[in-house]
Design an enzyme around this catalytic site. Structure first.
Site, mmCIF file in Angstrom:
data_model
loop_
_atom_site.group_PDB
_atom_site.id
_atom_site.type_symbol
_atom_site.label_atom_id
_atom_site.label_comp_id
_atom_site.label_asym_id
_atom_site.label_seq_id
_atom_site.Cartn_x
_atom_site.Cartn_y
_atom_site.Cartn_z
ATOM 1 N N ARG A 53 19.485 -20.290 3.272
ATOM 2 C CA ARG A 53 19.012 -19.685 4.516
ATOM 3 C C ARG A 53 19.462 -18.236 4.597
ATOM 4 N NH1 ARG A 53 22.131 -20.442 8.436
ATOM 5 N NH2 ARG A 53 22.257 -22.704 8.254
ATOM 6 N N TYR A 105 -2.005 -7.221 18.726
ATOM 7 C CA TYR A 105 -2.347 -8.534 18.174
ATOM 8 C C TYR A 105 -2.114 -9.620 19.237
ATOM 9 C CZ TYR A 105 -2.031 -12.663 15.199
ATOM 10 O OH TYR A 105 -2.207 -13.898 14.652
ATOM 11 N N ASP A 177 3.372 -1.947 14.212
ATOM 12 C CA ASP A 177 2.810 -3.053 13.432
ATOM 13 C C ASP A 177 1.810 -2.418 12.468
ATOM 14 O OD1 ASP A 177 1.245 -5.138 12.439
ATOM 15 O OD2 ASP A 177 1.424 -6.330 14.273
ATOM 16 N N LYS A 202 -1.513 -10.808 5.356
ATOM 17 C CA LYS A 202 -2.758 -10.059 5.288
ATOM 18 C C LYS A 202 -2.805 -9.236 3.996
ATOM 19 C CE LYS A 202 -2.971 -12.054 9.275
ATOM 20 N NZ LYS A 202 -2.560 -11.436 10.528
HETATM 21 C C1 LIG Z 1 -1.752 -11.747 11.688
HETATM 22 C C2 LIG Z 1 -1.085 -10.669 12.425
HETATM 23 C C3 LIG Z 1 0.198 -10.835 12.998
HETATM 24 C C4 LIG Z 1 0.912 -12.171 12.966
HETATM 25 O O1 LIG Z 1 1.250 -12.545 11.682
HETATM 26 P P1 LIG Z 1 1.346 -14.079 11.183
HETATM 27 O O2 LIG Z 1 1.695 -13.920 9.757
HETATM 28 O O3 LIG Z 1 -0.002 -14.698 11.431
HETATM 29 O O4 LIG Z 1 2.402 -14.738 11.998
HETATM 30 C C5 LIG Z 1 0.776 -9.760 13.624
HETATM 31 N N1 LIG Z 1 0.145 -8.568 13.720
HETATM 32 C C6 LIG Z 1 -1.085 -8.370 13.213
HETATM 33 C C7 LIG Z 1 -1.721 -7.035 13.354
HETATM 34 C C8 LIG Z 1 -1.745 -9.406 12.542
HETATM 35 O O5 LIG Z 1 -2.967 -9.195 12.054
#
Ligand SMILES: *Cc1c(COP(=O)(O)O)cnc(C)c1O
Length: 391
Positions: A53, A105, A177, A202
């Site tokens: 962990r 998001y 982000d 992504k």
């Molecule tokens: C998908 C996404 C998230 C969240 O990420 P997860 O891996 O699905 O938890 C946060 N910010 C943006 C811009 C995203 O596209």
């Protein structure tokens, strides 16, 4: 022999930083250290790893390359983008205020509104493309400004340096982000941000086969707090998942170039199409954020949104009719996706004031052949405008 990767360019660091050959076997690829614990020589005498962990060598490799690619001093990897988001909120205390992009998001908004709010964290939404509005919304108790650029689904562009300048002398941290741009196209730390967050699910993973997240920064005190809370609360990624992200990251530069090139061609095609009302792509000269994007991004990435002429049924029919663009949520993989934000990714914002147009469609343009992608959109748009009318 290994080089000092810090001296090398992005493409080289993506493949090598943190990823020297395995010291015990020479394996060129970082092994998946699928182990929960590490044997100690004597009590308290370990080789840097004690328990899975707390730390894992495969995870360390991913963290090192992510820090390098974002120009940060450190990175932490998590089980998902939202696990990373949750960890960042451990920096706050009851009574603190968060300023959030009004088109952040949906999962970020939900986490703050439905979870953190119960723990005494206050928040407000602001259009971060409007620096005066941001200035007016900052309060003495604002401790975190959370922005996202390009945003979702309208690909709005926030001037990162502009927001960072506004916050100078104020205790609030600026988090960007950076999921939609990826570290290849945009490095917010270099523009004055304190923290960068990624959903590695992504573009970084890039192959639609893993869920993960990351936070990158420069401040050692913030790292210590985040690391302590990650270990205390447990939002860690598994060894196989970080390995998949590592594998994806090696090709990030070439993928982002092709995503951007294909998206530019798709946006130009859609803009001329009689069945399309409006195209949202920061690479288009008439996009309101185009100039800022051109300044702070290396290219404009692979996300394109557009509205179709007609009603919601026309839009959903287009989404049903594509053959290469698969109808699915998420983004950033090598394969092209189409979705209807009003009923899919953004269904949860109904009633919050952040609703999207019902004829809006969002594309995650993949790295397939450009002409094939355009031909696919052409045949799908014929459901809105018959073939003879389409150019
Ligand atoms: C998908 C996404 C998230 C969240 O990420 P997860 O891996 O699905 O938890 C946060 N910010 C943006 C811009 C995203 O596209």
């Amino acid at each position: 022999m290994t080089a000092d990767w810090h001296e090398t360019a992005f493409e080289t660091r993506a493949i090598h930083a943190g990823q020297d050959p395995d010291p015990t076997t020479g394996a060129i690829i970082t092994p998946i250290y699928q182990t929960s614990t590490f044997v100690q020589e004597a009590v308290g005498q370990h080789r840097g790893f004690e328990y899975g962990r707390t730390d894992n060598p495969t995870r360390s490799a991913l963290q090192e390359v992510l820090a390098s690619l974002e120009g940060g001093a450190w990175a932490l990897a998590y089980a998902s983008g939202l696990a990373a988001t949750q960890n960042v909120f451990y920096l706050l205390n009851p009574g603190d205020h968060v300023l959030l992009s009004d088109d952040a998001y949906g999962g970020t908004h939900r986490f703050i509104a439905k979870v953190m709010h119960r723990y005494g964290i206050d928040y407000s939404l602001v259009d971060m493309t409007d620096l005066e509005a941001v200035r007016g919304a900052i309060r003495p108790e604002t401790k975190l400004v959370w922005t996202e650029t390009p945003s979702n689904p309208y690909l709005k562009i926030v001037d990162i340096r502009g927001v960072a300048d506004l916050l100078r002398g104020h205790p609030a941290l600026l988090l960007v982000d950076n999921t939609f741009a990826s570290p290849y196209l945009q490095n917010p730390l270099r523009l004055g941000a304190d923290l960068v967050l990624h959903s590695t699910t992504k573009y970084i993973g890039g192959h639609s086969d893993v869920v993960g997240g990351a936070v990158i920064g420069n401040d050692q005190g913030i790292y210590d707090t985040l690391k302590f809370h990650q270990n205390a609360a447990g939002a860690i990624p598994g060894p196989l998942d970080v390995w998949l992200a590592l594998r994806g990251i090696k090709t990030l530069a070439v993928r982002m170039e092709r995503h951007s090139q294909n998206a530019r061609a798709v946006a130009a095609y859609l803009q001329e199409h009689p069945a399309v009302r409006q195209v949202f792509y920061p690479g288009l000269a008439d996009h309101p954020g185009h100039e800022i994007a051109a300044r702070q991004m290396r290219d404009f990435s692979g996300m394109v949104s557009f509205t179709v002429r007609g009603d919601v049924d026309a839009a959903t029919e287009v989404a049903r009719s594509t053959r290469i663009f698969q109808l699915a949520e998420s983004l950033g993989g090598v394969e092209s996706l189409i979705e209807h934000p009003g009923q899919m990714t953004h269904a949860s914002v109904a009633g919050t004031g952040a609703e999207v147009e019902e004829t809006l469609l969002r594309l995650s343009v993949g790295i397939e052949n450009e002409a094939d992608l355009i031909a696919d959109l052409k045949q799908a748009l014929e459901v809105v405008v018959p073939a003879t009318a389409a150019r």
